[in-house]
Write an enzyme that holds these catalytic residues in place. Structure first.
Site, PDB file in Angstrom:
ATOM      1  N   GLY A  11       2.939   1.631   0.836  1.00  0.00           N
ATOM      2  CA  GLY A  11       3.817   1.738   2.000  1.00  0.00           C
ATOM      3  C   GLY A  11       5.149   1.046   1.857  1.00  0.00           C
ATOM      4  O   GLY A  11       5.774   0.684   2.854  1.00  0.00           O
ATOM      5  N   SER A  12       5.646   0.870   0.630  1.00  0.00           N
ATOM      6  CA  SER A  12       6.954   0.204   0.483  1.00  0.00           C
ATOM      7  C   SER A  12       8.070   1.069   1.065  1.00  0.00           C
ATOM      8  O   SER A  12       9.055   0.562   1.603  1.00  0.00           O
ATOM      9  CB  SER A  12       7.234  -0.115  -0.986  1.00  0.00           C
ATOM     10  N   ASN A  13       7.925   2.385   0.999  1.00  0.00           N
ATOM     11  CA  ASN A  13       8.942   3.258   1.601  1.00  0.00           C
ATOM     12  C   ASN A  13       8.837   3.227   3.123  1.00  0.00           C
ATOM     13  O   ASN A  13       9.851   3.258   3.823  1.00  0.00           O
ATOM     14  CB  ASN A  13       8.796   4.687   1.076  1.00  0.00           C
ATOM     15  N   ASN A 107      10.492  14.545   1.989  1.00  0.00           N
ATOM     16  CA  ASN A 107       9.684  13.794   1.029  1.00  0.00           C
ATOM     17  C   ASN A 107      10.606  13.004   0.110  1.00  0.00           C
ATOM     18  O   ASN A 107      11.736  13.420  -0.174  1.00  0.00           O
ATOM     19  CB  ASN A 107       8.847  14.774   0.187  1.00  0.00           C
ATOM     20  N   HIS A 109      10.864  11.659  -3.698  1.00  0.00           N
ATOM     21  CA  HIS A 109      10.239  11.853  -5.006  1.00  0.00           C
ATOM     22  C   HIS A 109      10.904  10.889  -5.997  1.00  0.00           C
ATOM     23  O   HIS A 109      12.144  10.807  -6.040  1.00  0.00           O
ATOM     24  CB  HIS A 109      10.395  13.299  -5.480  1.00  0.00           C
ATOM     25  N   ASP A 150       7.494  19.688  -4.422  1.00  0.00           N
ATOM     26  CA  ASP A 150       8.836  19.199  -4.811  1.00  0.00           C
ATOM     27  C   ASP A 150       9.848  20.333  -4.930  1.00  0.00           C
ATOM     28  O   ASP A 150      10.871  20.211  -5.610  1.00  0.00           O
ATOM     29  CB  ASP A 150       8.763  18.442  -6.153  1.00  0.00           C
TER      30      ASP A 150
HETATM   31  C1  GRF Z   1       6.289   5.364  -5.138  1.00  0.00           C
HETATM   32  O1  GRF Z   1       6.288   5.531  -6.543  1.00  0.00           O
HETATM   33  C2  GRF Z   1       7.153   6.401  -4.511  1.00  0.00           C
HETATM   34  O2  GRF Z   1       8.176   6.801  -5.388  1.00  0.00           O
HETATM   35  C3  GRF Z   1       6.263   7.571  -4.332  1.00  0.00           C
HETATM   36  O3  GRF Z   1       5.001   6.998  -3.994  1.00  0.00           O
HETATM   37  C4  GRF Z   1       4.902   5.701  -4.622  1.00  0.00           C
HETATM   38  C5  GRF Z   1       4.385   4.672  -3.670  1.00  0.00           C
HETATM   39  O4  GRF Z   1       5.225   4.647  -2.571  1.00  0.00           O
HETATM   40  N1  GRF Z   1       6.811   8.438  -3.326  1.00  0.00           N
HETATM   41  P1  GRF Z   1       4.933   3.621  -1.336  1.00  0.00           P
HETATM   42  O5  GRF Z   1       5.114   2.219  -1.875  1.00  0.00           O
HETATM   43  O6  GRF Z   1       3.508   3.844  -0.876  1.00  0.00           O
HETATM   44  O7  GRF Z   1       5.968   3.963  -0.315  1.00  0.00           O
END
Ligand code: GRF
Length: 195
Positions: A11-13, A107, A109, A150
């Site tokens: 979940g960093s995004n 999305n 990518h 994609d």
């Molecule tokens: C990351 O590599 C991102 O590029 C891809 O999913 C992976 C984990 O993302 N979309 P997140 O940390 O769970 O957001």
């Protein structure tokens, strides 16, 4: 503008979106729900910490993919999104969701589409492929989601240098820090302005 974020992992995004919202950088966009593809992922902890309602719709809980797709569509409908963001979401959306929300699903990518994308290209794999090919630049792409993995129209991209000493892990971290976490919130903010 109501935004539902779909997640599968760390979940960093999602965190980048939450931080952008907290600092007023998402404009009128508001993360009003999170839907995870499986229980216990750290993205759900991040949602809970910020009081964002979260649900889990897990493919394994359903005998047939059609049942899972119907349950996911119902869960999404319940959140009444104006925009759906796939943020590290690893399930391929069924056509039902893609059709119902055509033009309102984006999305992130971790590569510069059309490089290193398509079926099976997720997580570390795009970065492994970039290093194997020896590209000097990679990056991230925000794109609309259609029925081709994609394959949707590109919205934004940001390039990141590949360094000689990079491993897939160091490259993934830099692409997230220098590209994903910047262009995804910007794309959500812009979508709210345009729609
Ligand atoms: C990351 O590599 C991102 O590029 C891809 O999913 C992976 C984990 O993302 N979309 P997140 O940390 O769970 O957001």
């Amino acid at each position: 503008m109501r935004v539902t974020v779909l997640v599968s992992g760390g979940g960093s995004n999602l965190q980048a979106l939450i931080d952008a919202q907290s600092s007023g950088e998402l404009g009128t966009a508001e993360i009003t729900a999170v839907i995870a593809s499986k229980p216990g992922v750290y993205a759900l902890e991040r949602a809970a910490k910020y009081g964002i309602p979260a649900h889990t719709v897990c493919r394994k809980d359903f005998a047939h993919s059609a049942e899972w797709e119907a349950a996911l569509l119902a869960a999404i409908n319940e959140t009444q999104p104006e925009l759906i963001v796939l943020a590290g979401y690893l399930s391929i959306l069924g056509d039902g969701v893609v059709r119902r929300y055509a033009g309102r699903i984006i999305n992130i990518h971790p590569a510069l589409i059309p490089s290193f994308c398509g079926k099976g290209m997720y997580g570390l794999r795009p970065h492994i492929a970039a290093l194997e090919r020896g590209v000097k630049v990679t990056g991230a792409t925000v794109h609309y989601v259609n029925e081709i993995p994609d394959g949707g129209e590109i919205i934004a991209q940001k390039a990141v240098a590949v360094l000689p000493e990079d491993t897939p892990e160091t490259l993934q971290q830099r692409v997230m820090e220098e590209a994903e976490w910047l262009i995804l919130p910007q794309a959500v903010r812009q979508f709210a302005i345009n729609n």
